[in-house]
Design an enzyme around this catalytic site. Structure first.
Site, PDB file in Angstrom:
ATOM      1  N   ASP A  28       0.865  -1.762  -0.463  1.00  0.00           N
ATOM      2  CA  ASP A  28       0.180   0.076  -0.185  1.00  0.00           C
ATOM      3  C   ASP A  28       0.763   1.223   0.057  1.00  0.00           C
ATOM      4  O   ASP A  28       1.949   1.512   0.819  1.00  0.00           O
ATOM      5  CB  ASP A  28      -0.855   0.065   1.704  1.00  0.00           C
ATOM      6  CG  ASP A  28      -2.189   1.014   1.007  1.00  0.00           C
ATOM      7  OD1 ASP A  28      -2.852   0.441   1.118  1.00  0.00           O
ATOM      8  OD2 ASP A  28      -2.035   2.571   0.823  1.00  0.00           O
ATOM      9  N   ASN A  85     -12.643  -3.781   2.752  1.00  0.00           N
ATOM     10  CA  ASN A  85     -13.511  -2.240   2.482  1.00  0.00           C
ATOM     11  C   ASN A  85     -15.085  -2.555   1.985  1.00  0.00           C
ATOM     12  O   ASN A  85     -14.173  -2.813   0.149  1.00  0.00           O
ATOM     13  CB  ASN A  85     -13.453  -0.805   3.103  1.00  0.00           C
ATOM     14  CG  ASN A  85     -11.640  -0.993   3.878  1.00  0.00           C
ATOM     15  OD1 ASN A  85     -12.440  -1.434   5.467  1.00  0.00           O
ATOM     16  ND2 ASN A  85     -10.939  -0.028   3.706  1.00  0.00           N
ATOM     17  N   GLN A  92     -14.115   2.559   1.553  1.00  0.00           N
ATOM     18  CA  GLN A  92     -13.722   1.176   0.240  1.00  0.00           C
ATOM     19  C   GLN A  92     -13.633   2.623  -0.929  1.00  0.00           C
ATOM     20  O   GLN A  92     -14.686   3.889  -1.090  1.00  0.00           O
ATOM     21  CB  GLN A  92     -14.575   0.694  -0.629  1.00  0.00           C
ATOM     22  CG  GLN A  92     -13.989   0.010  -1.741  1.00  0.00           C
ATOM     23  CD  GLN A  92     -14.557  -1.166  -2.813  1.00  0.00           C
ATOM     24  OE1 GLN A  92     -15.911  -1.334  -2.063  1.00  0.00           O
ATOM     25  NE2 GLN A  92     -14.339  -1.709  -4.249  1.00  0.00           N
ATOM     26  N   SER A  93     -12.276   3.178  -1.338  1.00  0.00           N
ATOM     27  CA  SER A  93     -11.794   3.601  -1.914  1.00  0.00           C
ATOM     28  C   SER A  93     -11.668   4.013  -3.514  1.00  0.00           C
ATOM     29  O   SER A  93     -11.619   4.892  -3.921  1.00  0.00           O
ATOM     30  CB  SER A  93     -11.463   4.600  -1.496  1.00  0.00           C
ATOM     31  OG  SER A  93      -9.466   3.973  -1.388  1.00  0.00           O
ATOM     32  N   VAL A  94     -10.890   2.820  -3.637  1.00  0.00           N
ATOM     33  CA  VAL A  94     -10.957   2.279  -5.121  1.00  0.00           C
ATOM     34  C   VAL A  94     -11.792   0.696  -5.401  1.00  0.00           C
ATOM     35  O   VAL A  94     -11.618  -0.191  -4.657  1.00  0.00           O
ATOM     36  CB  VAL A  94      -9.645   1.682  -4.603  1.00  0.00           C
ATOM     37  CG1 VAL A  94      -9.205   1.017  -6.289  1.00  0.00           C
ATOM     38  CG2 VAL A  94      -8.313   2.681  -4.603  1.00  0.00           C
ATOM     39  N   HIS A  98      -9.978  -5.638  -2.759  1.00  0.00           N
ATOM     40  CA  HIS A  98      -9.483  -5.503  -2.444  1.00  0.00           C
ATOM     41  C   HIS A  98      -8.925  -6.307  -1.573  1.00  0.00           C
ATOM     42  O   HIS A  98      -9.823  -5.675  -0.479  1.00  0.00           O
ATOM     43  CB  HIS A  98      -7.866  -4.342  -2.467  1.00  0.00           C
ATOM     44  CG  HIS A  98      -8.928  -3.181  -2.361  1.00  0.00           C
ATOM     45  ND1 HIS A  98      -8.997  -3.015  -3.069  1.00  0.00           N
ATOM     46  CD2 HIS A  98      -8.226  -2.583  -0.948  1.00  0.00           C
ATOM     47  CE1 HIS A  98      -9.795  -1.920  -2.281  1.00  0.00           C
ATOM     48  NE2 HIS A  98      -9.476  -1.503  -1.395  1.00  0.00           N
ATOM     49  N   HIS A 100      -6.878  -5.575   2.673  1.00  0.00           N
ATOM     50  CA  HIS A 100      -5.345  -5.020   2.940  1.00  0.00           C
ATOM     51  C   HIS A 100      -4.598  -6.290   3.890  1.00  0.00           C
ATOM     52  O   HIS A 100      -5.697  -7.103   5.031  1.00  0.00           O
ATOM     53  CB  HIS A 100      -6.051  -4.185   4.527  1.00  0.00           C
ATOM     54  CG  HIS A 100      -7.077  -3.243   3.548  1.00  0.00           C
ATOM     55  ND1 HIS A 100      -5.867  -2.131   2.959  1.00  0.00           N
ATOM     56  CD2 HIS A 100      -7.551  -2.617   2.822  1.00  0.00           C
ATOM     57  CE1 HIS A 100      -6.663  -0.997   2.655  1.00  0.00           C
ATOM     58  NE2 HIS A 100      -7.962  -1.430   2.489  1.00  0.00           N
TER      59      HIS A 100
HETATM   60  P1  AMP Z   1     -10.190   0.908   1.118  1.00  0.00           P
HETATM   61  O1  AMP Z   1     -10.222   2.084   1.474  1.00  0.00           O
HETATM   62  O2  AMP Z   1     -10.233   0.339   1.140  1.00  0.00           O
HETATM   63  O3  AMP Z   1     -10.417   1.340  -1.461  1.00  0.00           O
HETATM   64  O4  AMP Z   1      -8.669   1.379   0.280  1.00  0.00           O
HETATM   65  C1  AMP Z   1      -7.027   1.074  -0.971  1.00  0.00           C
HETATM   66  C2  AMP Z   1      -6.448   1.243  -0.518  1.00  0.00           C
HETATM   67  O5  AMP Z   1      -5.206   2.042  -2.284  1.00  0.00           O
HETATM   68  C3  AMP Z   1      -5.799   2.176   0.102  1.00  0.00           C
HETATM   69  O6  AMP Z   1      -5.360   2.070   0.840  1.00  0.00           O
HETATM   70  C4  AMP Z   1      -4.679   3.404  -0.568  1.00  0.00           C
HETATM   71  O7  AMP Z   1      -3.829   3.960   0.183  1.00  0.00           O
HETATM   72  C5  AMP Z   1      -3.826   2.838  -1.419  1.00  0.00           C
HETATM   73  N1  AMP Z   1      -4.004   2.768  -2.880  1.00  0.00           N
HETATM   74  C6  AMP Z   1      -4.072   3.370  -3.620  1.00  0.00           C
HETATM   75  N2  AMP Z   1      -3.745   4.166  -4.591  1.00  0.00           N
HETATM   76  C7  AMP Z   1      -2.140   2.946  -4.951  1.00  0.00           C
HETATM   77  C8  AMP Z   1      -1.254   3.049  -5.594  1.00  0.00           C
HETATM   78  N3  AMP Z   1      -1.041   4.105  -6.837  1.00  0.00           N
HETATM   79  N4  AMP Z   1      -0.257   1.449  -4.646  1.00  0.00           N
HETATM   80  C9  AMP Z   1      -0.615   1.301  -3.816  1.00  0.00           C
HETATM   81  N5  AMP Z   1      -1.989   1.387  -3.032  1.00  0.00           N
HETATM   82  C10 AMP Z   1      -2.276   3.137  -2.999  1.00  0.00           C
END
Ligand code: AMP
Length: 112
Positions: A28, A85, A92-94, A98, A100
């Site tokens: 991460d 998430n 969840q932000s992406v 995934h 963690h």
């Molecule tokens: P979530 O909030 O559960 O969707 O987690 C998304 C995670 O992706 C966060 O912990 C971010 O720090 C991580 N993240 C976003 N962009 C990247 C990237 N380019 N490489 C590695 N981790 C990333």
């Protein structure tokens, strides 16, 4: 296309720690623990709640990869957390599924 798909396609760099035909694991960029690795399917699934029954074996594989990463990272004995998430309230932000894998320090419960 999500940023994780770009990592799968090698369009942007990542610190990859594990890869097989179904999954990829990388560190991460904003680590929340001494070990913080993300495990993702190469197949595009937005979140665990979007996985079909046919994808259930893939979900199981991702959990196995999480455990394998923990062994590789040396935190299998001390313990670790695997969390996904799901959606807005899940944090969840992406929008690419995934897991963690967090370890190297004690984890609090419940999460905030
Ligand atoms: P979530 O909030 O559960 O969707 O987690 C998304 C995670 O992706 C966060 O912990 C971010 O720090 C991580 N993240 C976003 N962009 C990247 C990237 N380019 N490489 C590695 N981790 C990333």
């Amino acid at each position: 296309m999500t940023i994780f798909k770009k990592i799968i396609d090698r369009e942007i760099p990542a610190d990859i720690v594990y890869e097989d035909d179904l999954a990829l694991a990388f560190r991460d960029v904003s680590p929340q623990a001494p070990v913080h690795v993300l495990v993702i399917p190469k197949e595009e699934i937005a979140r665990v709640g979007d996985a079909s029954r046919e994808q259930s074996a893939l979900l199981g594989h991702l959990l196995w990869v999480a455990a394998e990463v923990a062994r590789q990272e040396g935190i299998a004995g001390s313990g670790y957390r695997v969390v996904t998430n799901n959606g807005r309230d899940g944090g969840q932000s992406v929008d690419h599924l995934h897991l963690h894998v967090l370890g190297g320090r004690p984890m609090g419960w419940p999460p905030g």
